[in-house]
Design an enzyme around this catalytic site. Structure first.
Site, PDB file in Angstrom:
ATOM      1  CE1 TYR A 240      -8.487   0.132  -0.941  1.00 47.48           C
ATOM      2  CE2 TYR A 240      -6.459   0.604  -1.916  1.00 47.48           C
ATOM      3  CZ  TYR A 240      -7.000  -0.292  -1.316  1.00 47.48           C
ATOM      4  OH  TYR A 240      -6.758  -1.527  -1.161  1.00 47.48           O
TER       5      TYR A 240
ATOM      6  CG  ASP B 200     -11.560  -8.615   3.631  1.00 47.62           C
ATOM      7  OD1 ASP B 200     -10.926  -8.634   2.410  1.00 47.62           O
ATOM      8  OD2 ASP B 200     -11.972  -7.648   4.128  1.00 47.62           O
TER       9      ASP B 200
ATOM     10  CG  HIS C  71     -11.885  -3.259   2.276  1.00 51.02           C
ATOM     11  ND1 HIS C  71     -10.715  -3.323   1.823  1.00 51.02           N
ATOM     12  CD2 HIS C  71     -12.433  -4.176   3.111  1.00 51.02           C
ATOM     13  CE1 HIS C  71     -10.487  -4.505   2.408  1.00 51.02           C
ATOM     14  NE2 HIS C  71     -11.212  -5.147   3.023  1.00 51.02           N
TER      15      HIS C  71
ATOM     16  CD1 TRP D 225      -3.339  -0.629   0.385  1.00 43.30           C
ATOM     17  CD2 TRP D 225      -2.202  -2.462   1.274  1.00 43.30           C
ATOM     18  NE1 TRP D 225      -4.341  -1.736   0.460  1.00 43.30           N
ATOM     19  CE2 TRP D 225      -3.381  -2.677   0.908  1.00 43.30           C
ATOM     20  CE3 TRP D 225      -1.189  -3.332   1.873  1.00 43.30           C
ATOM     21  CZ2 TRP D 225      -3.773  -4.130   0.951  1.00 43.30           C
ATOM     22  CZ3 TRP D 225      -1.736  -4.602   1.908  1.00 43.30           C
ATOM     23  CH2 TRP D 225      -3.085  -5.137   1.354  1.00 43.30           C
TER      24      TRP D 225
ATOM     25  CB  CYS E 254      -9.057  -4.097  -0.851  1.00 46.64           C
ATOM     26  SG  CYS E 254      -9.811  -2.752  -1.388  1.00 46.64           S
TER      27      CYS E 254
END
Length: 619
Positions: A448, A290, A267, A174, A210
């Site tokens: 994001y 997830d 997300h 990230w 994600c």
């Protein structure tokens, strides 16, 4: 004789023997001769609906031997993943492409994705994922037996799509430094990711975020026969200590101070369709899981599956990981200002969580809002009851304060990448007395998931005077010359306005993220779209920036269109402001039907612009 896995046993239900019978029995392993007498024999073999999925070996007498792969069967009423709607089955099992929603909750942007679950080699890669999971490596017999249960399989996939604890598929990153791999924005589909993992001795593919984790999990689930869809939750809370509260800290300029609790701009996760016989009744249907590695569950980076219905009802004791997912869509947000002298002060801030929960519509590319599946209407008696069950005290006690000063951020429709434009902080005085305030209004590039970048514009007004009932509209100019080099690939800018009332010392914060849209890629198909006939995709994009584009590259990908490969065209030309860049890429479709051609454009200044074209391939 039937065997499954490296250590077949009657104990685990991975070995069976059965005779030929006159008719097949759909409740157990059975076989019947269906062909006419002669030198060839045709057998119909039936499995029980709860048989483990995977690669089987079947032996007939002493000579005949062959292998087959058994999948979950959502068309079979006895299967735990049975779905009784044919259009939904086409979308959630058979469809090889789709739309994932990104952008922000004010402007959900569709991103095309090639799931490609039926491309050559993908099913083998999916079965290898199951065989590489630590539970299989510890006890192959028990793991193979567990594969009869989609709850178990989904939980394994949630852990194995990321590589944090195992030899999983994707490594997450990230930050803007993607050395040793590629930006998550560069992926157009799951096929190349799964192929790379399978071909490179199960080394993790670099890098994912994600929506990539979710999309790969969706591809694998559909390949194994589990109905699955990608879901986007806008303003998604990441609660690290399970108290259902996001505690945010800002400095005296209104800029956030980094903490583990965060609110992501959006997300993505997946929902899979199945029954839940392990729970009390009422929780069959869509289950959220997830694969993005955020928090550990039972010592492993995985999450779910948890019934979506349990989240809506506030049933946080239900398996698996209900509190974390509940917080993602319902967490309360408390904001504090960290002062230079070390003291903190509570800040009034209207902060939304869990907005416009979205997925692709069945049968078309429109957005379906499924927020109502996760939450009752705000302020309703049902919502209050769900919060009571969840022991969500902060939300129950929360009352909207009747603020004397009201602060909001307004934007215009002129916000386009490459342009200069204004945004506005609007202050309203709802009190009967005159007010003097300080207004700090700033903008910062942001990823994001909420990580701040560089400053894009700042204003500090020490004396804002407001008459009773008066309104003040304060502009902040955002110039491309400043924000252009600060933007991340997400094209997001965080606007924050901080108001300090000199009389009462009350502090009010307003925050809004804006997304700057990329230019449209125009796609023309040249030639008659038919099976095994060479076609050309003519791709055109206009440079919206006040500076030239260099190192331009178009690439395309599509299930049954590009042979499971990414086709690329690199251009040597420099494209000036306002000029068009054009390329032609040839491809040969292999199967008829409606297909989605996914397009990516990349350059030195415009990074990974996505587009697509639906193509009907004739026979």
């Amino acid at each position: 004789r039937l065997t499954f896995g490296p250590h077949p046993s009657d104990q685990y239900g991975t070995r069976a023997s059965f005779d030929l019978s006159a008719n097949i029995d759909t409740s157990c392993w059975s076989a019947a001769v269906t062909g006419p007498p002669g030198n060839m024999v045709a057998l119909s073999i039936c499995s029980p609906p709860d048989a483990p999925i995977g690669r089987y070996t079947l032996t007939l007498g002493h000579s005949g031997r062959f292998e087959f792969i058994l999948l979950f069967n959502p068309w079979c009423p006895g299967d735990a993943v049975y779905m009784d709607n044919e259009e939904s089955l086409k979308e959630y099992v058979l469809c090889q492409d789709g739309i994932i929603f990104r952008g922000n909750y004010k402007l959900p942007l569709p991103t095309p994705w090639n799931f490609g679950q039926f491309e050559t080699g993908i099913l083998d890669a999916c079965l290898r994922i199951l065989d590489m999971n630590p539970k299989y490596l510890r006890n192959p017999g028990k793991d193979c037996s567990g594969r009869r249960n989609p709850i178990y399989v989904c939980r394994v996939l949630s852990a194995m799509v990321n590589c944090n604890d195992d030899q999983g598929v994707l490594l997450g990153k990230w930050t803007d430094d993607y050395e040793g791999g590629v930006s998550p924005m560069s992926w157009k589909g799951s096929v190349e990711i799964l192929q790379n993992w399978d071909r490179n001795a199960c080394q993790p593919v670099r890098y994912g975020q994600c929506w990539v984790f979710a999309a790969v999990a969706c591809s694998v689930s559909r390949a194994l026969g589990i109905p699955c869809r990608v879901v986007t939750n806008y303003l998604s809370a990441h609660d690290t200590n399970a108290n259902l509260v996001i505690e945010r800290y800002i400095n005296e300029d209104g800029q956030p101070i980094r903490s583990r609790d965060m609110i992501w701009n959006y997300h993505c996760w997946v929902e899979s369709w199945m029954t839940r016989p392990d729970l009390k009744s009422g929780f069959d249907g869509w289950q959220a899981s997830d694969p993005t590695p955020q928090e550990k569950s039972e010592g492993v980076y995985c999450c779910g599956p948890i019934p979506v219905k349990a989240i809506k009802e506030g049933e946080l004791m239900i398996k698996y990981d209900a509190p974390f997912v509940f917080a993602e869509v319902n967490a309360d947000v408390v904001t504090f200002m960290q002062k230079k002298d070390g003291n903190t002060e509570k800040v009034t801030a209207a902060t939304l969580v869990g907005q416009k929960i979205s997925t692709k519509n069945v049968g078309n590319d429109k957005r379906e809002d499924i927020t109502h599946l996760y939450k009752y209407p705000e302020g309703s008696a049902e919502e209050r009851e769900a919060f009571k069950k969840a022991n969500h005290q902060n939300k129950l006690l929360q009352q909207q304060e009747n603020q004397g000063l009201h602060l909001t951020i307004k934007v215009t429709s002129e916000m386009r990448k490459g342009c200069d434009f204004d945004v506005y902080a609007v202050v309203t005085n709802n009190t009967p007395s005159e007010k003097k305030c300080r207004l700090v209004f700033g903008s910062t590039s942001v990823s994001y998931n909420g990580v701040l970048g560089e400053n894009c514009g700042f204003k500090d007004l020490l004396n804002v005077e407001l008459q009773p009932g008066g309104e003040r509209r304060v502009p902040l100019r955002l110039n491309y010359s400043k924000y252009g080099g600060a933007l991340t690939e997400d094209n997001l800018i965080r606007l924050a306005a901080l108001l300090i009332d000199y009389t009462t010392r009350d502090i009010t914060l307003a925050v809004r993220n804006i997304v700057l849209e990329n230019p449209e890629i125009k796609v023309r198909i040249l030639g008659e779209p038919k099976e095994n006939r060479k076609l050309a995709a003519e791709l055109t994009l206009q440079n919206p920036l006040p500076e030239p584009l260099e190192s331009c590259c178009f690439s395309i990908e599509g299930a049954n269109l590009t042979g499971g490969r990414v086709l690329t065209e690199r251009l040597d030309s420099v494209v000036g402001p306002g000029e068009h860049v054009k390329a032609k890429i040839y491809f040969t479709p292999t199967h008829f039907g409606l297909r989605k051609l996914v397009v990516d454009f990349n350059s030195n200044k415009l990074c990974h612009v996505k587009g697509y074209r639906n193509v009907i391939i004739g026979k």
